[in-house]
Design a protein around this motif. Structure first.
Motif, PDB file in Angstrom:
ATOM      1  N   TYR A   1       0.784  -0.661  -0.256  1.00 25.62           N
ATOM      2  CA  TYR A   1       0.136  -0.008   0.070  1.00 25.62           C
ATOM      3  C   TYR A   1       0.602   1.364  -0.171  1.00 25.62           C
ATOM      4  N   ALA A   2       2.086   1.379  -0.917  1.00 27.83           N
ATOM      5  CA  ALA A   2       3.377   2.319  -0.773  1.00 27.83           C
ATOM      6  C   ALA A   2       2.386   3.647  -1.341  1.00 27.83           C
ATOM      7  N   LEU A   3       1.232   3.573  -2.341  1.00 22.99           N
ATOM      8  CA  LEU A   3       0.702   3.518  -2.964  1.00 22.99           C
ATOM      9  C   LEU A   3      -0.366   4.668  -2.639  1.00 22.99           C
ATOM     10  N   ASP A   4      -0.907   4.335  -1.985  1.00 26.80           N
ATOM     11  CA  ASP A   4      -2.383   4.198  -1.059  1.00 26.80           C
ATOM     12  C   ASP A   4      -1.650   6.107  -0.176  1.00 26.80           C
ATOM     13  N   PRO A   5      -2.081   6.761  -0.431  1.00 25.71           N
ATOM     14  CA  PRO A   5      -2.097   8.538   0.318  1.00 25.71           C
ATOM     15  C   PRO A   5      -2.145   8.654   1.787  1.00 25.71           C
ATOM     16  N   VAL A   6      -3.719   7.465   2.087  1.00 24.44           N
ATOM     17  CA  VAL A   6      -4.231   7.447   3.383  1.00 24.44           C
ATOM     18  C   VAL A   6      -3.462   5.937   4.148  1.00 24.44           C
ATOM     19  N   ALA A   7      -2.728   5.080   3.281  1.00 26.23           N
ATOM     20  CA  ALA A   7      -2.115   4.391   4.147  1.00 26.23           C
ATOM     21  C   ALA A   7      -0.964   4.900   4.271  1.00 26.23           C
ATOM     22  N   VAL A   8      -0.071   5.418   3.616  1.00 32.45           N
ATOM     23  CA  VAL A   8       0.641   5.802   4.369  1.00 32.45           C
ATOM     24  C   VAL A   8       0.959   6.810   5.307  1.00 32.45           C
ATOM     25  N   CYS A   9       0.150   7.913   5.091  1.00 36.76           N
ATOM     26  CA  CYS A   9      -0.576   8.547   6.833  1.00 36.76           C
ATOM     27  C   CYS A   9      -0.523   7.432   7.544  1.00 36.76           C
ATOM     28  N   PHE A  10      -1.344   6.969   7.449  1.00 32.54           N
ATOM     29  CA  PHE A  10      -1.514   5.864   8.503  1.00 32.54           C
ATOM     30  C   PHE A  10      -0.276   5.408   9.034  1.00 32.54           C
ATOM     31  N   GLN A  11       0.861   4.953   7.712  1.00 29.91           N
ATOM     32  CA  GLN A  11       2.009   4.381   8.171  1.00 29.91           C
ATOM     33  C   GLN A  11       3.313   5.201   9.235  1.00 29.91           C
ATOM     34  N   LEU A  12       3.044   6.248   8.449  1.00 35.30           N
ATOM     35  CA  LEU A  12       4.280   7.384   8.598  1.00 35.30           C
ATOM     36  C   LEU A  12       3.062   7.683  10.309  1.00 35.30           C
ATOM     37  N   VAL A  13       2.436   7.844  10.658  1.00 29.80           N
ATOM     38  CA  VAL A  13       2.165   8.265  12.350  1.00 29.80           C
ATOM     39  C   VAL A  13       2.761   7.032  13.297  1.00 29.80           C
ATOM     40  N   TRP A  14       2.221   5.920  12.840  1.00 24.50           N
ATOM     41  CA  TRP A  14       2.975   4.507  12.949  1.00 24.50           C
ATOM     42  C   TRP A  14       4.197   4.513  13.638  1.00 24.50           C
ATOM     43  N   TRP A  15       4.920   5.018  12.265  1.00 25.17           N
ATOM     44  CA  TRP A  15       6.161   4.830  11.926  1.00 25.17           C
ATOM     45  C   TRP A  15       7.089   6.226  13.370  1.00 25.17           C
ATOM     46  N   SER A  16       5.833   7.537  13.372  1.00 23.78           N
ATOM     47  CA  SER A  16       6.318   8.925  14.476  1.00 23.78           C
ATOM     48  C   SER A  16       6.238   8.111  15.554  1.00 23.78           C
ATOM     49  N   ALA A  17       5.346   7.295  16.009  1.00 27.14           N
ATOM     50  CA  ALA A  17       4.767   7.156  17.230  1.00 27.14           C
ATOM     51  C   ALA A  17       5.703   5.815  17.722  1.00 27.14           C
ATOM     52  N   TYR A  18       6.319   5.178  17.142  1.00 31.35           N
ATOM     53  CA  TYR A  18       7.326   3.730  17.508  1.00 31.35           C
ATOM     54  C   TYR A  18       8.628   4.525  17.787  1.00 31.35           C
ATOM     55  N   SER A  19       9.397   5.873  16.396  1.00 36.69           N
ATOM     56  CA  SER A  19      10.256   6.185  16.779  1.00 36.69           C
ATOM     57  C   SER A  19      10.429   7.106  17.731  1.00 36.69           C
ATOM     58  N   THR A  20       9.360   7.963  18.249  1.00 38.62           N
ATOM     59  CA  THR A  20       9.534   8.912  19.588  1.00 38.62           C
ATOM     60  C   THR A  20       9.136   7.794  20.652  1.00 38.62           C
ATOM     61  N   ALA A  21       8.887   6.987  20.859  1.00 45.27           N
ATOM     62  CA  ALA A  21       9.263   6.220  22.117  1.00 45.27           C
ATOM     63  C   ALA A  21       9.909   5.464  22.196  1.00 45.27           C
ATOM     64  N   LEU A  22      11.149   4.874  20.717  1.00 50.17           N
ATOM     65  CA  LEU A  22      12.413   4.807  21.190  1.00 50.17           C
ATOM     66  C   LEU A  22      13.650   5.301  21.514  1.00 50.17           C
ATOM     67  N   VAL A  23      13.776   6.709  21.002  1.00 51.09           N
ATOM     68  CA  VAL A  23      13.786   8.097  21.009  1.00 51.09           C
ATOM     69  C   VAL A  23      14.205   8.511  22.376  1.00 51.09           C
ATOM     70  N   ARG A  24      12.679   8.218  22.884  1.00 49.24           N
ATOM     71  CA  ARG A  24      13.117   8.616  24.423  1.00 49.24           C
ATOM     72  C   ARG A  24      13.216   7.263  25.459  1.00 49.24           C
ATOM     73  N   ILE A  25      12.889   6.428  25.191  1.00 52.09           N
ATOM     74  CA  ILE A  25      13.336   5.660  25.910  1.00 52.09           C
ATOM     75  C   ILE A  25      14.917   5.354  25.236  1.00 52.09           C
ATOM     76  N   ALA A  26      15.643   5.130  24.796  1.00 54.31           N
ATOM     77  CA  ALA A  26      17.168   5.847  24.552  1.00 54.31           C
ATOM     78  C   ALA A  26      17.754   6.797  24.752  1.00 54.31           C
ATOM     79  N   ARG A  27      17.089   8.315  25.451  1.00 56.64           N
ATOM     80  CA  ARG A  27      17.623   9.059  25.678  1.00 56.64           C
ATOM     81  C   ARG A  27      17.506   9.536  27.676  1.00 56.64           C
ATOM     82  N   VAL A  28      16.118   8.496  27.726  1.00 56.13           N
ATOM     83  CA  VAL A  28      16.310   7.984  29.230  1.00 56.13           C
ATOM     84  C   VAL A  28      17.132   7.243  29.903  1.00 56.13           C
ATOM     85  N   SER A  29      17.333   6.238  28.793  1.00 55.99           N
ATOM     86  CA  SER A  29      18.615   4.566  29.435  1.00 55.99           C
ATOM     87  C   SER A  29      19.439   6.085  29.140  1.00 55.99           C
ATOM     88  N   ARG A  30      19.792   6.999  28.803  1.00 54.68           N
ATOM     89  CA  ARG A  30      21.379   7.140  28.544  1.00 54.68           C
ATOM     90  C   ARG A  30      21.394   8.435  29.528  1.00 54.68           C
TER      91      ARG A  30
END
Length: 186
Positions: free
Chosen positions: A28-57
């Motif tokens: 679904y890489a060419l479906d704009p709504v699916a891509v928006c869904f994925q971007l929100v998911w990847w952003s939340a996932y990445s934000t959580a990982l960055v936060r965990i990394a920063r707090v751990s350090r």
């Protein structure tokens, strides 16, 4: 708000033709709504990982306990490795926009990085427990001669002690065997 937004985006997206557990983003890489869904998911996932990394350090640097410091550093490294998942998925989607087929990045590399990152984080969370495990194993080993010497006193007691951990079982058994010897003590 983010989970609700993702739910709405998923419901609205035209992604309900078949199940795609491994290649959802590629399919679904060419479906704009699916891509928006994925971007929100990847952003939340990445934000959580960055936060965990920063707090751990931050907590790791402030800690006086070397095992905790090491474990939290390993957790931070695992978070950085796991970020490769979102980066790989996003790379595949952008490549699809330009006509390139990088499905392998999304289906092999990205999940591999997520798995490696998760395993690294699991090791990191376990590292601070090493001293405790070592002390318990040492205590079990150190109590072995006493346990072996007392076992002939009451073999039924020695083999029939319910307990949660091996160390606790050994301590209870030794205590029971010593109690069995009490009537014979001056």
């Amino acid at each position: 708000a983010e989970p609700l937004f993702r739910s709405v985006m998923f419901a609205v997206a035209d992604v309900h033709d078949a199940s795609h557990p491994l290649d959802f983003d590629a399919r679904y890489a060419l479906d704009p709504v699916a891509v928006c869904f994925q971007l929100v998911w990847w952003s939340a996932y990445s934000t959580a990982l960055v936060r965990i990394a920063r707090v751990s350090r931050r907590v790791g640097r402030a800690s006086q306990l070397p095992w905790l410091r090491t474990g939290l550093a390993v957790v931070a490294v695992g978070c950085v490795v796991a970020l490769g998942y979102a980066l790989g998925k996003a790379t595949q989607v952008v490549a699809a926009w330009f006509g390139a087929d990088l499905t392998w990045v999304s289906t092999a590399l990205a999940p591999g990085l997520a798995t490696l990152g998760a395993m690294t984080m699991a090791v990191g969370w376990s590292v601070p427990l090493v001293p405790r495990w070592t002390l318990r194993l040492r205590a079990i080993r150190d109590l072995r001669p006493l346990h072996a010497a007392l076992r002939p006193v009451a073999p039924a007691l020695a083999g029939n002690t319910p307990a949660v951990t091996p160390l606790y079982r050994r301590l209870i058994t030794i205590n029971d065997l010593l109690r069995a010897l009490r009537p014979h003590h001056d």
